[in-house]
Enzyme design. Structure first.
Site, short mmCIF file in Angstrom:
data_model
loop_
_atom_site.label_atom_id
_atom_site.label_comp_id
_atom_site.label_asym_id
_atom_site.label_seq_id
_atom_site.Cartn_x
_atom_site.Cartn_y
_atom_site.Cartn_z
N ASP A 103 -4.05 70.81 49.75
CA ASP A 103 -2.95 70.54 50.69
C ASP A 103 -2.04 69.47 50.09
OD1 ASP A 103 -5.09 68.58 51.13
OD2 ASP A 103 -3.78 67.79 52.70
N GLU A 169 -6.65 66.72 52.89
CA GLU A 169 -6.79 65.34 52.42
C GLU A 169 -5.61 64.49 52.86
OE1 GLU A 169 -6.78 61.71 50.17
OE2 GLU A 169 -5.22 63.21 50.08
ZN LIG Z 1 -4.23 63.33 46.64
#
Ligand SMILES: [Zn+2]
Length: 467
Positions: A103, A169
């Site tokens: 992501d 994340e």
């Molecule tokens: Zn990163």
């Protein structure tokens, strides 16, 4: 007569050969706007997970490749799709867990990008695009290193590999700990490589050995029951903006260093880093001075910092002659490695309560912690990683601290206390991760793939637990 080439030389050749495909695949990943933040299309994160899973399957190295998610504790939601792949170790070889995330951050103001954020573009030896560095290059470094080892050693590939490519994340890894817990058997490894950090510069590799923690919260300052005309009562009652400005100003001393009792700092040597480099890398113009005392890197790596990252107050276009009854701000504290983020938060909150001017009412909400990290550098995996980085980049690696946080590393330590954790990465100081014009230095990418392939080769040649 041909001298047989060594395994390392074969890996070197295979890593070089793997580069064009790795770049092309990276470009394809960058084209997918896989932003896991609320308000963005989660179908793009799924599409990105599927693209990563296809690349991983294509290596033909894994016993199992799947897309999985986990519950977000305390909610009835589930986290974003991650890619999980496993391959059992053979012949007594160790197992390595390779982590990266697929992501990306939102793009921010698109007009500030010199080329469209989801259009991979090469300029001056760098690949531009959102996620080109953070962290789709981390994903592709893993995939390309695995391809290189496969091509170089073929059936002799005995290393156990688990691959975990997270999908949230940048959005706070809210299901990360649960994911580790749910898939603990699949993810358990002797060595964990977290490819989500940076290098000393584009040509000098680094092993990240300390990370600051983060404590972030929203503070609401209230001084009045309702708004009123500033001409009527201004000068007799405190408006919330005045109270907020006075209160926030107590967080720093006149040098700009944090002035909050109870925030720890760490004592450790730091490499030489000049003010000129700081000015260049941070975009600090002549005439504006740096803040804080002590060596520059100890300020960034080993001391706390406090940043006001947002404010809810009447905007300039809506400004009227009004006393504001309440103001909200977001305060982000970077916590020295070694201090618990919760303890740092308590220190900042106690400071704010003790300094609230005019008896202003304070409310703390949305408190979010991420603990810092100190790597144990005594293990065999750290030695192997240093050797592989030196060979891959042709330059000795530097141990670095990082001013930012990777909070989920604390979760890795909790779930797998025996594993040796190596924090590496493909970024250099000009990568501008999270900002417009994010980019990847192509030489760094090439060297990172080679270094990782050489690390895999050396672990593959090592008996489990032995030399
Ligand atoms: Zn990163």
């Amino acid at each position: 007569m041909n001298t047989p080439i060594s395994r390392q030389d074969a890996v070197r050749q295979a890593a070089t050969d793997a580069l064009p495909a790795a770049l092309a695949d990276l470009g394809d990943l960058v084209r997918i706007p896989s932003i896991a933040f609320p308000g963005f299309d989660p179908a793009e994160v799924r599409r990105s997970a599927e693209a990563v899973a296809a690349l991983v399957r294509g290596t033909d190295l894994f016993d199992d490749v799947r897309i999985a998610d986990a519950a977000i504790p305390g909610t009835d939601e589930r986290g974003m799709p991650a890619v999980l792949a496993t391959r059992a170790a053979r012949n007594g070889r160790p197992t390595i867990l390779l982590y990266a995330h697929h992501d990306v951050q939102p793009v921010g103001d698109e007009s500030l990008w010199e080329s469209p954020p989801f259009e991979p573009t090469v300029r001056d030896g760098r690949l531009y695009g959102r996620g080109a560095a953070d962290d789709k290059a981390g994903v592709m470094a893993h995939v390309a290193a695995l391809r290189a080892l496969r091509d170089a050693v073929g059936d002799d590939f005995d290393l156990g590999v688990a691959l975990f490519i997270e999908g949230e994340e940048e959005a706070g890894s809210r299901s990360f700990a649960q994911f580790l817990h749910d898939h603990a058997d699949a993810l358990r490894a002797d060595v964990i490589v977290v490819a989500d950090s940076g290098n000393w510069d584009a040509r000098t590799p680094a092993l990240t050995v300390s990370l600051r923690g983060n404590a972030r919260f929203t503070l609401r300052v209230r001084t009045l029951a309702h708004a009123s005309h500033s001409g009527m009562f201004g000068g007799a009652v405190p408006d919330a903006m005045m109270a907020t400005v006075k209160l926030l100003a107590t967080l720093w001393d006149d040098t700009g260093a944090v002035a909050v009792a109870g925030l720890a700092q760490r004592d450790a040597e730091t490499p030489e880093y000049t003010e000129e480099t700081l000015r260049d890398e941070a975009g600090l113009p002549a005439g504006v001075s740096p803040i804080g005392g002590d060596s520059i890197l100890s300020r960034i790596w080993n001391k706390p910092s406090i940043t006001v990252t947002g404010i809810d107050a009447p905007s300039v276009v809506n400004a009227s002659n009004t006393l504001s009854p309440e103001i909200s701000v977001v305060i982000s504290t970077r916590v020295a490695p070694g201090q618990a983020a919760s303890e740092a938060y308590e220190a900042v909150a106690a400071h704010l309560r003790a300094h609230a001017p005019f008896g202003a009412d304070l409310e703390f909400t949305d408190v979010d912690f991420g603990d810092g990290f100190l790597v144990d550098t005594s293990g065999w995996a750290v030695a192997a990683a240093r050797e592989a980085l030196a060979a891959g980049y042709g330059v000795e690696p530097v141990d670095i601290g990082v001013g930012g946080s990777i909070p989920f590393i604390a979760d890795l330590v909790t779930e797998f206390p025996a594993a040796q954790i190596l924090v590496t990465g493909v970024e250099d100081p000009h990568a501008r991760a999270h900002s417009p014009n994010e980019s990847l230095h192509l030489d760094t990418f090439r060297h990172a793939i080679l270094a990782e392939a050489l690390l895999l080769e050396s672990l593959d040649a090592r008996s489990h637990g032995g030399a």
